[in-house]
Scaffold this motif. Structure first.
Motif, PDB file in Angstrom:
ATOM      1  N   GLY A  40      -9.732  -0.300 -10.077  1.00  0.00           N
ATOM      2  CA  GLY A  40      -9.118  -0.512  -8.572  1.00  0.00           C
ATOM      3  C   GLY A  40      -9.541  -2.281  -8.281  1.00  0.00           C
ATOM      4  N   TYR A 400     -10.643   9.601  -4.878  1.00  0.00           N
ATOM      5  CA  TYR A 400      -9.614  10.079  -3.574  1.00  0.00           C
ATOM      6  C   TYR A 400     -10.142   9.499  -2.358  1.00  0.00           C
ATOM      7  N   THR A 403     -10.091   5.716  -2.315  1.00  0.00           N
ATOM      8  CA  THR A 403      -8.673   5.487  -2.220  1.00  0.00           C
ATOM      9  C   THR A 403      -8.161   5.640  -0.605  1.00  0.00           C
ATOM     10  N   SER A 406      -9.814   3.176   1.645  1.00  0.00           N
ATOM     11  CA  SER A 406      -9.396   1.872   1.475  1.00  0.00           C
ATOM     12  C   SER A 406     -10.098   0.688   2.019  1.00  0.00           C
ATOM     13  N   THR A 445      -8.673   0.121  -3.772  1.00  0.00           N
ATOM     14  CA  THR A 445      -7.878   1.742  -4.401  1.00  0.00           C
ATOM     15  C   THR A 445      -8.832   2.128  -5.499  1.00  0.00           C
TER      16      THR A 445
END
Length: 488
Positions: A40, A400, A403, A406, A445
């Protein structure tokens, strides 16, 4: 027989198996999260760099000399005196080359001929200063004489003549200064240059046939500020351009406020056959360093800047977090993984020591040492796979969560970002521009790739094998007679 015994032993020692699997799971989950966050970070940095150079650009070439401005380069503005009662509005603008350093347009072809170069395109970055306003005539009002008697006359006689008493009221000047950037794009190379880091949100981009067209694509933020839209007109140094498209930067600030064909930009700046930046695409992205060395060797007087060079100039929380993920996070995950493997091995070895009587009995019944070792290793591998499945689930959940949240990271692009020769200011376009200090906010992310999951599975199997090796080694050394004499 092997699988029946394996299933029975794992069921009988569920708690011990769960402890071993949990230790491996934590290590594997941490590896997945750190790897995903690092990926990310890489995507976030690419997004920041994309706002500084165009898509498809692997490197840029600029003039090697440091930009210097002489007194003749400073913009001079001249306004005519109006000798009438009407206060007419006056306007003038000056177009200057960003950085005051240019390359010959022939250099673009020379760069394009170098080994490893797939394509090259030139661009000209300009700065326009426009002053618009008017002078207002002041009104002179006669005042009264300053006092009675001979004092005033004496002062008049001493001075040679008497000055009228009064003052000028009103008048002055009211001028507006507009400072914006213009980028001259090579419309025959639509896949190279900073305009490719923006999306046309309205209208269209340039046609390859508009090499000398009086058309312009305007950045959406500047268009909103100046109330411009498709079909509007924009005047630069007396030349009227028709707005054919509105471009929205994909990330951060746009490379320029206004984009026009390169030939028109060269005419406006009186820089015929000149460019400030050459955008280069390599034939192989894995050989960028060798292409850079080739250009620097064969094209004298130039500086070549790659995306890796520009990435080193990005600071802020994004850079800090990326360093932490790459350095601290990597070593932390390795340390935790090694610790998990060691704990799993020690727990398996400890379990073997508690099963001395069992293995001694099996050997007395005819089991060979290799069969006992395979049984212990098989149990450890199953524990490793169980830990791997649990670790993958925890790692995916952690990725997850990152993400979903964020978190916003900041990438600061300071004045030092102009490592490529400093051609240009804010919106100057490309690697070589010396951007004014600004900050970009980038959402982080944590994408999980199939490769990461495959690595997690491999780690799970490796953990089971390492743990089984510890226990199997202990089990293979047992002698039946000694084992049967021991009591659990």
């Amino acid at each position: 027989m092997f699988f029946t015994y394996l299933r029975r032993e794992l069921r009988r020692r569920r708690k011990a198996a769960l402890v071993v699997a949990s230790g491996l799971a934590l290590g594997i989950a941490l590896v997945i999260v750190v790897t995903s966050v690092s990926a990310g970070m890489g995507k976030a940095q690419d997004k920041v760099l994309q706002s500084l150079y165009g898509l498809g650009t692997d490197m840029t070439v600029t003039k090697a000399a440091a930009p210097t401005a002489s007194s003749s380069d400073r913009p001079r503005f001249r306004f005519d005196a109006q000798d009438n009662d009407s206060d007419a509005e006056q306007s003038t603008d000056r177009v200057m080359v960003q950085g005051f350093e240019t390359l010959s347009a022939a250099t673009v072809a020379t760069v394009g001929e170098q080994s490893g170069v797939a394509d090259a395109a030139g661009g000209l970055s300009l700065r326009v200063i426009k002053i618009n306003g008017q002078f207002t005539r002041g009104q002179f009002r006669q005042g009264e004489s300053g006092g009675s008697g001979g004092g005033g006359r004496q002062r008049g006689e001493a001075g040679g003549s008497a000055r009228p008493q009064g003052e000028v009221q009103g008048g002055g000047a009211d001028f507006d200064v507009d400072n914006y950037s213009v980028y001259g794009a090579d419309v025959t190379e639509p896949e190279l240059g900073p305009l490719t880091s923006s999306t046309i949100s309205s209208g269209r981009t340039f046609k390859t046939s508009e090499t000398d067209g009086k058309v312009a694509v305007v950045d959406s933020a500047y268009a909103k500020e100046k109330s411009l839209k498709v079909g509007s007109t924009l005047t630069i140094s007396g030349v009227t351009f028709s707005v054919i498209g509105i471009a929205t930067a994909d990330s951060g600030d746009a490379a320029a406020n206004v984009y026009i064909p390169l030939a028109q930009a060269q005419t406006l700046a009186d820089a015929k056959s000149k460019v400030t930046t050459i955008y280069v695409k390599a034939t192989d992205s894995q050989k960028i360093d060798s292409v850079k060395a080739t250009i620097q060797k064969n094209v004298s007087g130039t500086t070549v800047t790659t995306s890796a060079d520009l990435a080193d100039t990005v600071s802020g929380s994004l850079s800090t977090a990326s360093s932490l993920a790459a350095d601290v996070g990597k070593w932390l995950s390795i340390a935790v993984l090694i610790a998990a493997f060691l704990v799993a091995g020690l727990l398996t070895s400890s379990a073997v020591s508690r099963r001395v009587r069992e293995f001694g009995t099996l050997k007395a019944l005819g089991w060979k040492s290799g069969r006992v070792t395979r049984q212990v290793v098989g149990e450890a591998v199953v524990n490793g796979l169980l830990g791997g499945a649990l670790g993958i689930a925890l790692g995916l959940a952690g990725a997850y969560a990152v993400t979903a949240i964020s978190p916003t990271l900041q990438a600061q692009l300071g004045a030092g970002a102009g490592v490529g020769g400093g051609q240009g200011g804010p919106g100057g376009g490309g690697f070589g521009r010396r951007a004014a200090a600004r900050t970009l906010d980038v959402a982080l992310t944590a994408p999980v790739s199939v490769t990461t999951v495959a690595v997690a599975v491999a780690l799970a199997v490796a953990g089971g094998l390492i743990a089984g090796a510890f226990g199997g080694w202990r089990a293979s050394r047992l002698r039946p007679a000694d084992a049967l004499r021991r009591v659990e």
